[in-house]
Enzyme design. Sequence first.
Site, mmCIF file in Angstrom:
data_model
loop_
_atom_site.group_PDB
_atom_site.id
_atom_site.type_symbol
_atom_site.label_atom_id
_atom_site.label_comp_id
_atom_site.label_asym_id
_atom_site.label_seq_id
_atom_site.Cartn_x
_atom_site.Cartn_y
_atom_site.Cartn_z
ATOM 1 N N SER A 49 39.473 36.455 30.729
ATOM 2 C CA SER A 49 39.923 37.840 30.685
ATOM 3 C C SER A 49 39.661 38.384 29.283
ATOM 4 O O SER A 49 39.168 37.662 28.415
ATOM 5 C CB SER A 49 41.414 37.909 30.988
ATOM 6 N N LYS A 50 40.027 39.641 29.080
ATOM 7 C CA LYS A 50 39.778 40.288 27.786
ATOM 8 C C LYS A 50 40.361 39.498 26.608
ATOM 9 O O LYS A 50 39.845 39.556 25.505
ATOM 10 C CB LYS A 50 40.366 41.702 27.787
ATOM 11 N N ARG A 51 41.439 38.771 26.886
ATOM 12 C CA ARG A 51 42.072 37.979 25.820
ATOM 13 C C ARG A 51 41.081 36.987 25.208
ATOM 14 O O ARG A 51 41.212 36.579 24.064
ATOM 15 C CB ARG A 51 43.233 37.151 26.389
ATOM 16 N N GLY B 298 37.999 37.478 24.615
ATOM 17 C CA GLY B 298 36.865 38.130 23.955
ATOM 18 C C GLY B 298 36.180 39.044 24.944
ATOM 19 O O GLY B 298 36.756 39.389 25.980
#
Length: 488
Positions: A259-261, A263
């Site tokens: 996920s965006k976490r 990167g």
Amino acid sequence: MSANQKDSGVRVRFAPSPTGPLHIGGARSALFNYVFARQNQGKFIVRMEDTDLERSYPESEANILSSLKWLGIDWDEGVDVGGPYAPYRQTERINTYRPYVLRLLNEGKAYPCYCTEEELEAERQELISRGETPRYLGKCSRLTADEREAREREGRKAAIRFRVPPLHTLVVDDLVRGRVTFETETIGDFIIIKSDGIPVYNFAVVIDDSLMKITHVIRGEEHLSNTPRQLLLYEALGLKPPSFAHISLILGADRTKMSKRHGATSVVAYQENGFLPEALVNFLSLLGWSPPGEQEIFGMKELIEQFSLDRVAKNPAVFDSDKLRWINGSYIRQSTTERLVELAVPYLKEAGLLKQTDQTGDAHWISLLVEATRERLGTMREIADEARVFIGTRVEPENDEAAAILEEETVPRMIKAFRQLITDADAIEVEWTRTMLKQLGKETKLAGRKLFMPLRVALTGRTHGVELYYAIPLLGRENCLARTRRWQ
Ligand code: GLU
């Protein structure tokens, strides 16, 4: 299609919902489908599943298509190019779905459902509190004709639900996961057409895959749980289902869903961060698939030759950013200077590093920069940091170790000689610099580290960096003299 290429009948598709930019997982699905089609002389189709009206955006569709093109993936039929089964955007196919809904309704395999959001939520909560799987318990399936009419008169809008046959085992012989079975008890009657008349994914996908004669559905594992619903619809409509291949999830380094976490997740972000499309394709292919040989660097052509679904792993793929950077670096090293110059310019501009040197012009300076740094780059964006070292007339030693090197007693004499050679030069080019460095060694009777380390620190402030015969022309006469001014 050329004359010697037979049409094998293999038809695969990438069917994204345009609810955001093309992300890594979608790109991998598209790639596997594309490669499978090309390998089998089949057709690759791009279809937009845009029936979630609130979350679908034309910009997302444009982004998905341009990211696919950037990756070097092209398609035979699709939203923009058309084809024999057009249109390829689900919202433009609403009328196509209608007869199938009517058939299911007429045969009693589907029914109108008048339940409100509140009623459905109350049922959900009730089931959860009893520890049961939340599902629709079929309230509207038992309505009499009169009861239906009464609701219609009240002006209630009906959704259409599919009646799930009880006590039924569904079998998927998945090309990646093997045999997977599902029991219908856990599946409540599900909506196929929402009350606004728009079909839901599970319904539209079946009609479209069937009408578009899709032979293999290769998609992310997150859709495995949708497959039994889709199989039920194929069965109810008497349609032949395609073969299924569900490719595993992509996890971040900490083994949670990517996920965006973790990167950047969109292809365009990788493009903007200086990754080369071939590198991303190479990397994506290794997310879940393993080549038969040892070789890890290969292009699309080799991938098409070597790919096979039976080398796609069941276990999740882990997104290893270091590996991506390493693969990207190897493609950077293989690229022509010309191409890298073109790729470097936006990063140098963005960092405000162009038109600041006393060199013969930016173009020459940038190609020198590319040649000097290409071995060190993991991404093209990194070239801006590499370039910064050579910009400006001032420099400070990066640390105490570097500062101490400049205190060695041979330094003033050596740098004076260097300044003289630089001052007398016609033009400071790589070849000239190589010769100059030899000359400097002779004149100062210094060699190796004693010569190069203090010169490097005096000029760049650093103890490591690109070869001096690149660094000096990159700095140019003005910066070389200005940075060594204290020894003049
Ligand atoms: N529209 C679905 C998605 O974007 C596609 C699922 C499928 O390939 O069947 O996830």
